[in-house]
Write an enzyme that holds these catalytic residues in place. Sequence first.
Site, PDB file in Angstrom:
ATOM      1  CB  CYS A   2      -0.955   0.107   1.179  1.00 57.64           C
ATOM      2  SG  CYS A   2      -2.131  -1.225   1.278  1.00 57.64           S
ATOM      3  NE  ARG A  27       4.688   1.605   0.056  1.00 56.48           N
ATOM      4  CZ  ARG A  27       5.691   1.386   0.868  1.00 56.48           C
ATOM      5  NH1 ARG A  27       6.913   1.634   0.484  1.00 56.48           N
ATOM      6  NH2 ARG A  27       5.492   0.925   2.086  1.00 56.48           N
ATOM      7  CD1 TRP A  73      -0.304  -6.295  -3.019  1.00 57.62           C
ATOM      8  CD2 TRP A  73      -0.712  -6.865  -0.884  1.00 57.62           C
ATOM      9  NE1 TRP A  73      -0.022  -7.632  -2.867  1.00 57.62           N
ATOM     10  CE2 TRP A  73      -0.260  -8.006  -1.578  1.00 57.62           C
ATOM     11  CE3 TRP A  73      -1.033  -6.989   0.463  1.00 57.62           C
ATOM     12  CZ2 TRP A  73      -0.107  -9.244  -0.963  1.00 57.62           C
ATOM     13  CZ3 TRP A  73      -0.887  -8.223   1.072  1.00 57.62           C
ATOM     14  CH2 TRP A  73      -0.430  -9.338   0.358  1.00 57.62           C
ATOM     15  CG  ASN A  99       1.455   0.667   4.307  1.00 56.89           C
ATOM     16  OD1 ASN A  99       1.134  -0.500   4.102  1.00 56.89           O
ATOM     17  ND2 ASN A  99       2.709   1.064   4.333  1.00 56.89           N
ATOM     18  N   GLY A 100      -0.894  -0.998   6.351  1.00 55.41           N
ATOM     19  CA  GLY A 100      -0.614  -1.871   7.502  1.00 55.41           C
ATOM     20  C   GLY A 100      -1.806  -2.749   7.787  1.00 55.41           C
ATOM     21  CD  GLU A 485      16.320 -13.756  -7.501  1.00 54.92           C
ATOM     22  OE1 GLU A 485      15.753 -14.250  -6.515  1.00 54.92           O
ATOM     23  OE2 GLU A 485      16.035 -12.641  -7.959  1.00 54.92           O
ATOM     24  CE  LYS A 489      13.113 -11.596  -9.814  1.00 49.76           C
ATOM     25  NZ  LYS A 489      13.742 -11.589  -8.545  1.00 49.76           N
ATOM     26  CD  GLU A 492       9.405 -12.087  -8.380  1.00 54.56           C
ATOM     27  OE1 GLU A 492       8.828 -11.864  -7.305  1.00 54.56           O
ATOM     28  OE2 GLU A 492      10.617 -11.854  -8.536  1.00 54.56           O
ATOM     29  CG  HIS A 508      16.962 -37.461  -4.376  1.00 51.34           C
ATOM     30  ND1 HIS A 508      17.134 -38.795  -4.075  1.00 51.34           N
ATOM     31  CD2 HIS A 508      18.205 -36.918  -4.426  1.00 51.34           C
ATOM     32  CE1 HIS A 508      18.430 -39.033  -3.925  1.00 51.34           C
ATOM     33  NE2 HIS A 508      19.096 -37.923  -4.130  1.00 51.34           N
ATOM     34  CE  LYS A 607      11.443  -3.323  -5.419  1.00 50.20           C
ATOM     35  NZ  LYS A 607      12.047  -4.520  -5.991  1.00 50.20           N
TER      36      LYS A 607
HETATM   37  C1  G6P Z   1       8.612  -8.865  -1.908  1.00 47.15           C
HETATM   38  C2  G6P Z   1       9.209  -8.374  -3.215  1.00 47.15           C
HETATM   39  C3  G6P Z   1      10.492  -9.143  -3.524  1.00 47.15           C
HETATM   40  C4  G6P Z   1      11.459  -9.037  -2.354  1.00 47.15           C
HETATM   41  C5  G6P Z   1      10.827  -9.464  -1.031  1.00 47.15           C
HETATM   42  C6  G6P Z   1      11.701  -9.097   0.147  1.00 47.15           C
HETATM   43  O1  G6P Z   1       8.160 -10.161  -2.052  1.00 47.15           O
HETATM   44  O2  G6P Z   1       8.277  -8.543  -4.263  1.00 47.15           O
HETATM   45  O3  G6P Z   1      11.094  -8.611  -4.689  1.00 47.15           O
HETATM   46  O4  G6P Z   1      12.576  -9.842  -2.610  1.00 47.15           O
HETATM   47  O5  G6P Z   1       9.573  -8.786  -0.850  1.00 47.15           O
HETATM   48  O6  G6P Z   1      11.790  -7.704   0.220  1.00 47.15           O
HETATM   49  P1  G6P Z   1      12.983  -6.911   0.858  1.00 47.15           P
HETATM   50  O7  G6P Z   1      12.633  -5.475   0.636  1.00 47.15           O
HETATM   51  O8  G6P Z   1      12.992  -7.273   2.310  1.00 47.15           O
HETATM   52  O9  G6P Z   1      14.242  -7.319   0.184  1.00 47.15           O
END
Ligand code: G6P
Length: 612
Positions: A2, A27, A73, A99-100, A485, A489, A492, A508, A607
């Site tokens: 948010c 956000r 969000w 936000n929260g 990773e 990527k 997501e 396995h 984010k």
């Molecule tokens: C969210 C974002 C990711 C990020 C993760 C941790 O899921 O979409 O891109 O890696 O949070 O966020 P941070 O700000 O703690 O690295």
Amino acid sequence: MCGIVAYIGEKQAYPIILKGLKRLEYRGYDSAGIALLGDQINLYKKAGKVSVLEAYAENQDLNSTIGIGHTRWATHGAPNDENAHPHLSGDSELAIIHNGIIENYDSLKKELTKRGHTFKSETDTEVLIHLIEDIRTNEKVSLDTAVRIALREVVGAYAIVILDKTNPDVLVAARKSSPLVIGVGNNEYFIASDATPIIEYTKNVIYLEDEEVAIIEKGKEIKITNIKNQAVTPYLHQLEMNLEAIEKGGYEHFMLKEIYEQPQSIRNSMLGRLNLESGIVTMGGIEEFESKFLNANRIIFVACGTSWHSALVAEYMFEDLARIPVEVEYASEFRYRNPIIDERDIVIAISQSGETADTLAALELAKEKGATIYGICNVVGSSISRATDAGSYTHAGPEIGVASTKAFTAQITILALMALSLANKKGTISKTRYHALVSQLKCIPEMVEKVLKTNDQIKYIADLYKDVSNFLYLGRGYNFPVALEGALKLKEISYIHAEGYPAAEMKHGPIALIDENMPVVVIATKVSNYPKVVSNIQEIKARNGNIIAIVTEGDVEVKEMSQFTIEIPLVDEFLDPLLTVIPLQLLSYHIAVMRGCNVDQPRNLAKSVTVE
Ligand code: G6P
């Protein structure tokens, strides 16, 4: 999670708030809304992106110099018009953005319902504004006093701004565990979840601290108190960010821009830490706690998402070079596990935003148990950076694309520098290897530039595989976290199911999935476990899997077995993740674009995850 933005001053509030919401859209982006104060509080809210709100508000009366806005969000209640913020009090005199999460909203709602309140939305936020209204009316107190009393009853996290019809020159803001920045302009104030909506108007900001309430009045100095009503002196910070850093600069998407920024962001992360002439690594944060680090029993990393993958790379780095036992924990699990920690442990949080609720809570738990706590964050002044004993900023610059790219490589750079510095101090690395690694590290930005030149080839591969339903990513050693990773990527931003696995573990389980339709991305560079990875590739080939391999320049063996190979420069395995991840970022980017997905704002994600 948010984005909130508010304005009070002489200018028209709507365009400033709308632009701010667009900057904060990373956000959260499932609905958006703005409240402006005219003769009454006028609300404009719509499900969908900020652009939907903009179209809806276009021909309405937007004349006002005070207002609040929100991009959501969803946590409580579906993302529809009604649940979108701002929310009004029952008497429509107050509007709130939040936000929260208010965790005890249900019991508060029941209590308020008994007292005659009715609610229009399913949100926890509407409950909070009714609570504030209830206190203000029944106790006959000012708005800021009502806010303070209400917040003492609230369990959870909040950054809020409240607009008051009866007091058109004042906004009241407060925070706990969710960020809030106040920009101080010329006879005007800007309030936002982060500095990006503020930067083009002023560089002077105040970061509100936990449980502080700010009374922001036009033409007057800001008044801050804590929720017990004790006065706090505001501290004015100077922002160092520039506007260019938060714009797309000619790229189609922020994610692509951020992928291409990596040579520079890695360089920036090394700046002042790696003396290019002497080859000496200086990490201020470590030096401050040198004896703690050198005598540490263990280092425990806590993180989420991509930052958790960086921590996994760090496990290999720190154990291999500095011979310090390392554990890597999902912050969300660690905080509820009653972990065994003592004062000989160092707990390091890795977080791009520095605001991730679980990571922050994990750190606080470790602090309570006496551990030294360290932060690796990208956002200067963020909650995690302020909660730690010491730390290192990654200096990657603002990362706007929801899928993290340049923050990951900046984190790995910092972790490499830390491992090198500690290993050197502990004497667990030979001088020859130390200097070899330092000189390779210096060359990484140029090597990344070279890897980025594989973009057209990767685009071609993306076109061939864009319609598959599943992908498997394999890597070993330092490149196992990179496989995780790469899979993250892809899933997501393209919504293709993808799994990352240690290459040897494939037999396995995942091997059962392999057939002629299954693309398998294998990181098979010429590092210590190369022959083992080659054997794993044989196993995939024997089952007709499609192999896309990341290999070292000049590789012949893997090339013969694979459908496609992407060549990258040879580097010590310690630094290999900084190169091997780049083609995986590009592959997911191109596949997502070709599938018509919104790469910068993938569905359901945010984010900065400021709720647990
Ligand atoms: C969210 C974002 C990711 C990020 C993760 C941790 O899921 O979409 O891109 O890696 O949070 O966020 P941070 O700000 O703690 O690295």
